[in-house]
Design a protein around this motif. Sequence first.
Motif, short mmCIF file in Angstrom:
data_model
loop_
_atom_site.label_atom_id
_atom_site.label_comp_id
_atom_site.label_asym_id
_atom_site.label_seq_id
_atom_site.Cartn_x
_atom_site.Cartn_y
_atom_site.Cartn_z
N UNK A 138 -25.84 48.95 -6.75
CA UNK A 138 -24.60 49.26 -6.05
C UNK A 138 -24.42 48.44 -4.78
N UNK A 139 -25.52 48.02 -4.18
CA UNK A 139 -25.46 47.27 -2.92
C UNK A 139 -26.58 46.25 -2.93
N UNK A 149 -29.52 53.09 -14.77
CA UNK A 149 -28.24 52.98 -14.11
C UNK A 149 -27.35 51.95 -14.78
N UNK A 150 -27.40 51.89 -16.09
CA UNK A 150 -26.55 50.96 -16.80
C UNK A 150 -25.11 51.42 -16.68
N UNK A 151 -24.18 50.49 -16.90
CA UNK A 151 -22.77 50.85 -16.82
C UNK A 151 -22.18 50.49 -15.47
N UNK A 152 -20.89 50.79 -15.34
CA UNK A 152 -20.18 50.45 -14.10
C UNK A 152 -20.51 51.44 -13.00
N UNK A 153 -20.55 50.94 -11.76
CA UNK A 153 -20.75 51.85 -10.63
C UNK A 153 -19.61 52.86 -10.59
N UNK A 154 -19.92 54.09 -10.27
CA UNK A 154 -18.85 55.07 -10.17
C UNK A 154 -18.76 55.62 -8.76
N UNK A 155 -17.61 56.17 -8.44
CA UNK A 155 -17.33 56.63 -7.07
C UNK A 155 -18.28 57.74 -6.64
N UNK A 156 -18.61 58.62 -7.56
CA UNK A 156 -19.50 59.74 -7.22
C UNK A 156 -20.90 59.23 -6.85
N UNK A 175 -22.82 59.38 -3.16
CA UNK A 175 -24.16 59.95 -2.99
C UNK A 175 -25.09 58.94 -2.31
N UNK A 176 -24.96 57.67 -2.69
CA UNK A 176 -25.77 56.63 -2.07
C UNK A 176 -25.35 56.45 -0.61
#
Length: 196
Positions: A48-49, A1-8, A12-13
């Motif tokens: 993400x959280x 899960x590298x990289x910036x969090x994305x809206x999609x 889903x989370x």
Amino acid sequence: MAGRPNAERRAAIGDATLRVLARGGGRALTHRAVDAEAGLAAGSVSYYARSRQALVGIAVEALFAQDAAVAESALRRAVVPDAPATARRVAADLAEFVGVMTAPEHRYRVVARYELLAEAAREDGLAAQFRVQRNAFVEFARQVLARLGAPDDDTACDVLVTTLDGLLHRQVLAAAEPLPPRAVEEALRRALAAWS
């Protein structure tokens, strides 16, 4: 899960968090449970959280977005100026909303909403988020009642939203068989007729 969090991925989370809440309640809500529900590797959701509070925040975002999408689709005719505005027609539109929200593919959100509302009773920030969302729905109710020629009445708008909340609760959470669609529509028609 590298990289910036994305809206999609967040959505889903959020949806996975709602499903965990619906199935197991607040006690079941852990990062590990959401990882499993979302089909992600252990520890992924923490990206993400970081906290449980952040996880609840993502769940609320998802809940409000998904409910708004259902309301937009199911209730469009209820506020469109060129659609026939009678208590019977609008009651049918509102009953359709109740039917869609309580259909098997959506009912978990009704259960999760009540779990989150229980937490909101003890957490001011969460309560404030729910007040904002409810106020938006009360404003929608104001548009519906105005189309029926009802006077602008804060109490009537609030009671209409409360009626819808009660029907959602009755259809999903009550320890009884759900009301048939015609009974839901009739209850809404009677409520609307009182104000139009």
